[in-house]
Design an enzyme around this catalytic site. Sequence first.
Site, PDB file in Angstrom:
ATOM      1  N   LYS A 127       3.579  18.285 -31.826  1.00 51.97           N
ATOM      2  CA  LYS A 127       3.383  19.725 -31.700  1.00 51.97           C
ATOM      3  C   LYS A 127       4.922  20.387 -31.757  1.00 51.97           C
ATOM      4  O   LYS A 127       5.715  19.952 -30.732  1.00 51.97           O
ATOM      5  CB  LYS A 127       2.671  20.249 -30.308  1.00 51.97           C
ATOM      6  N   GLY A 141      12.633  18.250 -24.107  1.00 52.59           N
ATOM      7  CA  GLY A 141      12.694  19.646 -23.731  1.00 52.59           C
ATOM      8  C   GLY A 141      13.362  19.858 -22.484  1.00 52.59           C
ATOM      9  O   GLY A 141      14.020  18.939 -22.146  1.00 52.59           O
ATOM     10  N   SER A 142      12.920  20.787 -21.810  1.00 54.26           N
ATOM     11  CA  SER A 142      13.414  21.188 -20.690  1.00 54.26           C
ATOM     12  C   SER A 142      13.057  20.243 -19.319  1.00 54.26           C
ATOM     13  O   SER A 142      12.077  19.731 -19.496  1.00 54.26           O
ATOM     14  CB  SER A 142      13.071  22.649 -20.002  1.00 54.26           C
ATOM     15  N   THR A 143      13.866  20.008 -18.597  1.00 51.42           N
ATOM     16  CA  THR A 143      13.577  19.024 -17.178  1.00 51.42           C
ATOM     17  C   THR A 143      12.446  19.597 -16.489  1.00 51.42           C
ATOM     18  O   THR A 143      11.586  18.928 -16.056  1.00 51.42           O
ATOM     19  CB  THR A 143      14.894  19.038 -16.404  1.00 51.42           C
ATOM     20  N   GLY A 151       9.535  18.544 -18.347  1.00 54.91           N
ATOM     21  CA  GLY A 151       9.114  16.988 -18.373  1.00 54.91           C
ATOM     22  C   GLY A 151       8.600  16.600 -17.039  1.00 54.91           C
ATOM     23  O   GLY A 151       7.904  15.837 -17.012  1.00 54.91           O
ATOM     24  N   GLU A 181      12.974  12.924 -22.829  1.00 52.12           N
ATOM     25  CA  GLU A 181      14.343  13.437 -23.345  1.00 52.12           C
ATOM     26  C   GLU A 181      14.623  14.717 -22.807  1.00 52.12           C
ATOM     27  O   GLU A 181      14.258  15.544 -23.345  1.00 52.12           O
ATOM     28  CB  GLU A 181      14.610  13.098 -24.738  1.00 52.12           C
ATOM     29  N   CYS A 191      20.939  19.178 -26.085  1.00 47.05           N
ATOM     30  CA  CYS A 191      20.989  18.793 -24.942  1.00 47.05           C
ATOM     31  C   CYS A 191      22.018  17.916 -24.490  1.00 47.05           C
ATOM     32  O   CYS A 191      22.417  17.894 -23.161  1.00 47.05           O
ATOM     33  CB  CYS A 191      19.680  17.994 -24.795  1.00 47.05           C
ATOM     34  N   GLU A 240      22.228  23.933 -16.651  1.00 39.38           N
ATOM     35  CA  GLU A 240      22.341  23.733 -17.929  1.00 39.38           C
ATOM     36  C   GLU A 240      22.223  25.270 -18.705  1.00 39.38           C
ATOM     37  O   GLU A 240      21.240  25.950 -18.434  1.00 39.38           O
ATOM     38  CB  GLU A 240      21.148  23.069 -18.422  1.00 39.38           C
TER      39      GLU A 240
HETATM   40  P1  NAI Z   1      10.396  23.972 -23.051  1.00 41.61           P
HETATM   41  O1  NAI Z   1      10.508  22.560 -22.241  1.00 41.61           O
HETATM   42  O2  NAI Z   1       9.754  24.804 -22.426  1.00 41.61           O
HETATM   43  O3  NAI Z   1       9.936  23.589 -24.366  1.00 41.61           O
HETATM   44  C1  NAI Z   1       9.800  22.245 -25.210  1.00 41.61           C
HETATM   45  C2  NAI Z   1       8.661  21.983 -25.769  1.00 41.61           C
HETATM   46  O4  NAI Z   1       7.701  21.742 -24.779  1.00 41.61           O
HETATM   47  C3  NAI Z   1       8.038  23.090 -26.597  1.00 41.61           C
HETATM   48  O5  NAI Z   1       7.426  22.641 -27.777  1.00 41.61           O
HETATM   49  C4  NAI Z   1       6.878  23.761 -25.831  1.00 41.61           C
HETATM   50  O6  NAI Z   1       5.941  24.472 -26.247  1.00 41.61           O
HETATM   51  C5  NAI Z   1       6.523  22.685 -24.822  1.00 41.61           C
HETATM   52  N1  NAI Z   1       5.892  22.805 -23.582  1.00 41.61           N
HETATM   53  C6  NAI Z   1       6.374  23.872 -22.853  1.00 41.61           C
HETATM   54  N2  NAI Z   1       5.459  23.912 -21.578  1.00 41.61           N
HETATM   55  C7  NAI Z   1       4.621  22.741 -21.790  1.00 41.61           C
HETATM   56  C8  NAI Z   1       3.744  22.186 -21.065  1.00 41.61           C
HETATM   57  N3  NAI Z   1       3.512  22.547 -19.614  1.00 41.61           N
HETATM   58  N4  NAI Z   1       3.335  21.178 -21.394  1.00 41.61           N
HETATM   59  C9  NAI Z   1       3.542  20.385 -22.757  1.00 41.61           C
HETATM   60  N5  NAI Z   1       4.279  21.010 -23.445  1.00 41.61           N
HETATM   61  C10 NAI Z   1       5.105  22.091 -23.018  1.00 41.61           C
HETATM   62  O7  NAI Z   1      11.955  24.643 -23.336  1.00 41.61           O
HETATM   63  P2  NAI Z   1      12.297  26.158 -23.659  1.00 41.61           P
HETATM   64  O8  NAI Z   1      11.486  26.909 -22.643  1.00 41.61           O
HETATM   65  O9  NAI Z   1      11.940  26.385 -24.884  1.00 41.61           O
HETATM   66  O10 NAI Z   1      13.716  26.218 -23.265  1.00 41.61           O
HETATM   67  C11 NAI Z   1      14.103  26.474 -21.871  1.00 41.61           C
HETATM   68  C12 NAI Z   1      15.347  25.403 -21.495  1.00 41.61           C
HETATM   69  O11 NAI Z   1      14.761  24.154 -21.640  1.00 41.61           O
HETATM   70  C13 NAI Z   1      16.275  25.680 -22.490  1.00 41.61           C
HETATM   71  O12 NAI Z   1      17.151  26.914 -21.949  1.00 41.61           O
HETATM   72  C14 NAI Z   1      17.238  24.678 -22.004  1.00 41.61           C
HETATM   73  O13 NAI Z   1      17.870  24.559 -20.835  1.00 41.61           O
HETATM   74  C15 NAI Z   1      15.981  23.595 -22.048  1.00 41.61           C
HETATM   75  N6  NAI Z   1      15.613  22.777 -23.452  1.00 41.61           N
HETATM   76  C16 NAI Z   1      16.469  21.438 -23.533  1.00 41.61           C
HETATM   77  C17 NAI Z   1      16.101  20.795 -24.763  1.00 41.61           C
HETATM   78  C18 NAI Z   1      16.501  19.515 -24.787  1.00 41.61           C
HETATM   79  O14 NAI Z   1      16.833  19.083 -26.150  1.00 41.61           O
HETATM   80  N7  NAI Z   1      17.065  18.806 -23.716  1.00 41.61           N
HETATM   81  C19 NAI Z   1      15.510  21.479 -25.597  1.00 41.61           C
HETATM   82  C20 NAI Z   1      14.932  22.870 -25.369  1.00 41.61           C
HETATM   83  C21 NAI Z   1      15.202  23.444 -24.203  1.00 41.61           C
END
Ligand code: NAI
Length: 770
Positions: free
Chosen positions: A192, A244-246, A249, A266, A300, A398
């Site tokens: 996804k 994605g976000s902690t 995660g 990650e 990240c 972050e």
């Molecule tokens: P997010 O963690 O919400 O999104 C990442 C992915 O997870 C997206 O594909 C999203 O649709 C999916 N997702 C969201 N909620 C989910 C759930 N409950 N179960 C399964 N999948 C889910 O990140 P977001 O909201 O886009 O960004 C917010 C903050 O997260 C950023 O400001 C940043 O601090 C951090 N982030 C960190 C990343 C990294 O590479 N470590 C990448 C993206 C965001």
Amino acid sequence: MASVAEIFKTMTYGPAPESATGALDWLKEHDATFGHFIDGEFTRPGESRFETTNPATGLLLATVSQGGDEDIERAVQAARAAQPGWEALGGHGRARFLYALARQVQKHSRLFAVLESLDNGKPIRETRDLDIPLVARHFYHHAGWAQLRDTEMPGAKPLGVIGQIIPWNFPLLMLSWKIAPAIAMGNTVVLKPAEFTPLTALLFAEICQRIGLPKGVINIVTGDGTTGAALVAHPDVNKIAFTGSTDVGRKIRQSTAGSGKKLSLELGGKSPFIVFEDADLDSAVEGVVDAIWLNQGQVCCAGSRLLVQESIEEKFLEKLRRRMDLLRVGDPLDKATDIGAIVAPVQLARITELVNAGVAEGADIFQGTCPASECGGCFYPPTLLTGVSPASTVVQEEIFGPVLVALPFRTAAEAVALANNTRYGLAASLWTENITLSLDIAGKLKAGVVWVNSSNLLDAAAGFGGFRESGFGREGGREGLWEYITTSYPSSAEERGKTGRGAATRNERAGEMDQTPKLFIGGKQVRPDSGYSLRVGDLEVGEGNRKDIRNAVEAARAAAGKWATTSGHGRAQILYYLAENLEQRAESFDADELQKSIEVLFACAAWADKYDGAMHRVAQKAITLAIPEPLGVIGVGCPAAYPLLGFISAVAPALAMGSVVVAVPSEINPIPATRLYQVLETSDVPAGVVNIVTGKQKPLLETLSGHDDVEGVWMIAAPKDLKKSVETLSAGNMKRLWTPESPLPDLQEALREATQIKNVWIPYTDELPW
Ligand code: NAI
């Protein structure tokens, strides 16, 4: 007449735009409306859809389907059906497809690069020179691993169907990091993409069709977090890989608890960028540019905390400010743009809010004189915050934007303390011309990746991933492959049947049974805090409680540093000695278990000074040392079967690798473990390295799992309900969990679980003198 140098300074840049035509034509071919990619076909766009826009202009790019439970169900079924055939194709067969994917990515690299820039807002210079070449590199590299799996990893089996959820910051690159190793090892996937950036994944799906990839091997379902949550919850998925976000995660950790799904996470970071006074300052300034202004800081592993030695602080910041003035913010498709658009208004708002909070807390802000973008979309200027304290919001949180915070330090020790003063542990960059200092500091940083005199280098051959709340698991390198294979098998019926053997044997009951064994904490036998004992058949042992676990963790923590730095040779000697002393007490134990336990101790002693890690040959002018570091404090729930051998098989590999343990012995028969107290006391095992708390496993392991000072919890052959509560509780500090089904798990797997790989990047060229 003006000199060339003057002309360079005064010359203004004209625009150098990359054409968007090819990408826009591709969108038009699809009526800018997309379904999912399931079982080798694009589905008809569903009723429920969402829009994806160009963050640089705010203009609509396409309408994409919002995946629901039914889409996930179909995709998982397709992946399940395809998996046996994909595995049966063999390593060479799979390698050919991975190679074909790499070639197609290269052939269409311009289209991919432009589409990625349009959808994400990142500069074309980056998508063209970094993202897309690295995507191709990932598929090439893993074509190799597909070919080599059976010879290099004998006995390896794929996990099955992998659910993969990726973020928006490197949309296609994260896709390749997830898909390439998974399918190389014989798994099939449902991926996804992030809702802000689904387009390159859909173009990639077309490429899968074009090369005739067997249907169902790769499925792509678009949607938001609810689609991701449905994938995580699907009962027929064997593993979830998430970036994605902690916060998300943590939710995923909780929702997969007890399901038996394997998990790798990650997550975020707040990585330090350390500049020592003897660094090459001009190179370090360029390093900062790569560290925090690559991809608008939405990385990240961004070096978002600049730690600079006090003696050069002013000089360095002055150079940095001058460099910031030259950064060009603007149209992502302009080849001269350094800083493109922020992915979405919500992220822009979050960055603005955090910077405002920093200023309100007293930070000084510098944003340079670079002209603001005229595109009208989501832009944020490169920003430097100084005058901040280590505890302030902008230093701890972050920001995920082009914002750097700077703090001074005086000594190397202070630099390390500041660098490690975060709940994260993803990456670190350090700059000094002193090789002794650089390698000394690299070893002390709590980070999964350390770059020496470089920053943000990524390669398929090197593992990437974090310590602590930055998650667990690695992507890339040989270490990344372990995330997608299994080499151990569920315990056989025969082994399960042996659970009954857990009851104390006649031998075990001979002698000393008039007194109730105590607990073993900090090298001493101590009474349980409760004063209670637990009946085991017609015997009794001390019944430990939360307080005893806390004391044991404290003792383990106190011993952890010294044990980790004891040489492998030193640890091996102690393990051999343990084996020798165990043999001396043969009359106290079941003869068969004793013999096998001694063999395990010898095997662990053998590995203690031979578990070398690797040197990765990356594509840059560097080598990376993949160094297995001890995980730290490990809580171990020992299996019910094999009360002695099960205990030794779990504890000895942890000790061999330099970790320390708090062990909770078999509940059915803890007696043999208590017999070890005296063996441990006479074997030179330092106080606190092994702690043993007998009692009811469930509350004791739950306490260990919720404890913030424990890095890992192992539950060997644990019942399902126990796994569920322990896995849920472990989400607090994202500890690593290991829950093998066999009471006697594979030794190699145990050694891997007792360590975490740190990849240290060292500048290196092997230019030979001919
Ligand atoms: P997010 O963690 O919400 O999104 C990442 C992915 O997870 C997206 O594909 C999203 O649709 C999916 N997702 C969201 N909620 C989910 C759930 N409950 N179960 C399964 N999948 C889910 O990140 P977001 O909201 O886009 O960004 C917010 C903050 O997260 C950023 O400001 C940043 O601090 C951090 N982030 C960190 C990343 C990294 O590479 N470590 C990448 C993206 C965001």
